[in-house]
Every structure is written in C-alpha cells, then in structure tokens.
Design a protein around this motif. Structure first.
Motif, short mmCIF file in Angstrom:
data_model
loop_
_atom_site.label_atom_id
_atom_site.label_comp_id
_atom_site.label_asym_id
_atom_site.label_seq_id
_atom_site.Cartn_x
_atom_site.Cartn_y
_atom_site.Cartn_z
N ASP A 73 68.77 54.61 51.17
CA ASP A 73 68.41 53.90 49.95
C ASP A 73 67.97 54.89 48.88
N PHE A 74 67.07 55.80 49.24
CA PHE A 74 66.68 56.88 48.35
C PHE A 74 66.11 58.02 49.19
N VAL A 75 65.89 59.15 48.55
CA VAL A 75 65.34 60.32 49.22
C VAL A 75 64.11 60.76 48.44
N TYR A 76 63.05 61.12 49.16
CA TYR A 76 61.86 61.59 48.46
C TYR A 76 61.23 62.77 49.19
N SER A 77 60.45 63.53 48.44
CA SER A 77 59.74 64.68 49.00
C SER A 77 58.24 64.41 48.95
N GLU A 78 57.58 64.72 50.06
CA GLU A 78 56.14 64.52 50.13
C GLU A 78 55.55 65.57 51.05
N ALA B 206 66.17 62.18 40.11
CA ALA B 206 65.32 61.66 39.05
C ALA B 206 64.26 62.67 38.61
N ASN B 207 63.74 63.41 39.58
CA ASN B 207 62.74 64.44 39.30
C ASN B 207 62.64 65.34 40.53
N ARG B 208 61.61 66.15 40.61
CA ARG B 208 61.49 67.08 41.73
C ARG B 208 61.29 66.35 43.06
N GLN B 209 60.79 65.12 43.01
CA GLN B 209 60.44 64.41 44.24
C GLN B 209 61.47 63.37 44.70
N PHE B 210 62.40 62.96 43.83
CA PHE B 210 63.25 61.82 44.18
C PHE B 210 64.74 62.02 43.88
N PHE B 211 65.56 61.55 44.82
CA PHE B 211 66.97 61.24 44.58
C PHE B 211 67.09 59.73 44.70
N ILE B 212 67.68 59.09 43.72
CA ILE B 212 67.84 57.64 43.78
C ILE B 212 69.31 57.29 43.59
N ARG B 213 69.68 56.12 44.06
CA ARG B 213 71.03 55.61 43.80
C ARG B 213 70.92 54.32 43.01
N ALA B 214 71.97 53.93 42.34
CA ALA B 214 71.91 52.77 41.44
C ALA B 214 71.45 51.52 42.19
N GLU C 91 56.11 55.19 42.53
CA GLU C 91 56.40 55.44 41.11
C GLU C 91 57.42 56.56 40.94
N VAL C 92 58.48 56.27 40.21
CA VAL C 92 59.50 57.27 39.93
C VAL C 92 59.61 57.41 38.42
N ILE C 93 59.24 58.58 37.91
CA ILE C 93 59.28 58.83 36.47
C ILE C 93 60.41 59.80 36.15
N ILE C 94 61.22 59.45 35.17
CA ILE C 94 62.29 60.31 34.69
C ILE C 94 61.86 60.92 33.37
N SER C 95 61.94 62.21 33.26
CA SER C 95 61.43 62.92 32.09
C SER C 95 62.21 62.58 30.82
N ARG C 96 61.62 62.90 29.73
CA ARG C 96 62.26 62.72 28.42
C ARG C 96 63.58 63.47 28.36
N GLU C 97 63.62 64.68 28.94
CA GLU C 97 64.83 65.50 28.89
C GLU C 97 65.94 64.91 29.76
N LYS C 98 65.56 64.35 30.90
CA LYS C 98 66.57 63.82 31.82
C LYS C 98 66.99 62.39 31.51
N ALA C 99 66.20 61.69 30.72
CA ALA C 99 66.47 60.27 30.45
C ALA C 99 67.88 60.02 29.90
N PRO C 100 68.37 60.82 28.92
CA PRO C 100 69.72 60.56 28.41
C PRO C 100 70.80 60.73 29.48
#
Length: 251
Positions: A161-166, A201-209, A234-243
């Motif tokens: 479903d998704f991948v995360y780092s912790e 999405a960021n350093r901690q997450f890979f997500i799929r649609a 919580e999964v936050i996508i940065s301003r730079e990656k949002a587009p």
C-alpha cells in the motif's frame, strides 16, 4: 553533430554550450530552449537533432512530459541537480544522466557513448531497437523476499500500500495492513520501485495513488496527504515537490 540544448538556467546553458563546443568543435548548437511548451513546439517544427541535452526541471514543468506530447527519436543526455529521476530517465531515450554542475570529463564520456550509438546506427534505421539494446534499461522490483517465522516468504510489490521509514528502517505497509521491515534503504528503493506506481513524497514515504484518501493544501504551498489505511500517519509533500506530485497524479 547537431545538438539541441533544453535548459532553463542561462548560466548552466551557457556553460554546457561552451563545453560542447570545446569537446566537439564541429558541432552545431541548434538552440537553447527553457520550457516544456517551447521544446515541444520546436521539435514539432524542425528536423530531429542528432542529440538533445535536457534538464529535467524546466521553467514550466518536468521535461518527461515532453516525451508524452511529441515523439523524440534521437538520444538524450539528461542534466540535472537532482538524483531522484535517474530510473525514470532511462525509461525514455536517455543514454546518460549527468549531475550539475556538469564536469567536462563526464560530458566527454557521455559524448563518447553517443558516438558509439551513432556508429551502430549507420548500419540500421531501427533507432528504437538500438536504444533499447544500448542503454541497459533498468527493470523494477516485482517482489521482496522477507524473513517469516523460521524461514522466508515472498511479498509481491502489487500488495504494497505504501512504504515508510522509521528509526532508520524501511517498512512495507501491505494492503492487508501487515507491516514488514526490510533491509533496503529509501534511497535503494528509489532505484528499485517503479516511479509510475510509487511517488517518493518525502524522505520518509513512498505512496501510490490507490493509497491516498485525501489531498489537502497545507501552509507555505505544501500538500498534506491522508492515507486510506493509516489516516493518522501524516505525509507532507514539500512546496518544491508539490507540482511534480500533481503531474504524477494527473495522468
């Protein structure tokens, strides 16, 4: 050798032009273009160049969209300040992927690779076949072999479903809500997971649609993603990656 430069930063474009002319005095620089829109327009109105050097992030978007809007039948050398697109680059006509600032010796090696390709092309018109055989395209991971009880079991990528780092450990969160730690780092997974399916999405997450429940605007032009299976995470996508995330979703 006729070369088209696609680059939106004038300093980088001028440096690249100078290096190309130093390495290949007989080359003809057909132009320097800084947007996706103008590149598509140019390619649709002119003969295909022998080679294109292409930045990945352009003034109006990501350059991979050029390949979706027009047919490119010549080799491409990608130039970028970001290393996260390497796998995706080799899914199109890329023969090399150079990190900025471009080093002269690395560009020379890329041109040598191009000449080897051009030499082979003289014997056939099947440029698509040549590129396929020449570029050593990567294949993406299909499954993970993970430890299970006293042995191992296989986990299909389709079941993730998704991948995360912790705590410096990567975890697979499966569609059945099972969580499995794996030894691969997030950087290694970036090379192994299909970017058409998984977005970093960021350093901690890979997500799929399919894993997304909602997408909300967040402060400072960021995006906040709520996951279907784990809405408290919580999964936050940065301003730079949002587009780029929006482009990835809007296909």
């Amino acid at each position: 050798m006729k070369i088209l430069i696609v680059e939106d930063e004038s300093i980088n474009a001028n440096r690249l032009k100078r290096l190309l002319e130093e390495l290949e005095p007989e080359c003809e620089i057909l132009g320097i273009i800084d947007t996706v829109h103008e590149t598509v327009k140019w390619l649709n109105s002119n003969e295909m160049p022998d080679l294109i050097t292409m930045d990945i992030r352009l003034a109006d978007g990501i350059s991979f969209s050029i390949f979706e809007e027009t047919k490119i039948s010549c080799p491409v050398i990608f130039t970028t300040a970001y290393d996260e697109y390497a796998v995706r680059a080799f899914k199109v006509n890329s023969i090399d992927y150079l990190m900025k600032p471009i080093e002269k010796n690395e560009l020379e090696q890329a041109l040598t690779k191009f000449k080897s390709l051009a030499k082979v092309k003289n014997d056939t018109d099947d440029i698509a076949g040549i590129l396929k055989g020449f570029m050593n395209k990567p294949s993406f991971r299909l499954r993970f072999l993970v430890t299970y009880r006293d042995g191992y079991k296989s986990v299909d990528v389709a079941d993730i479903d998704f991948v995360y780092s912790e705590f410096k450990t990567s975890h697979l969160f499966l569609k059945n809500e099972t969580i499995i730690p794996i030894p691969q780092t997030m950087e290694e997974l970036e090379e192994e997971l299909d970017p058409d399916v998984f977005f970093r999405a960021n350093r901690q997450f890979f997500i799929r649609a399919e894993s997304i429940k909602s997408i909300a605007n967040y402060f400072n032009a960021k995006l906040k993603i709520q996951l279907q299976a784990d809405p408290e995470r919580e999964v936050i996508i940065s301003r730079e990656k949002a587009p780029f995330f929006k482009q990835w979703m809007d296909r």
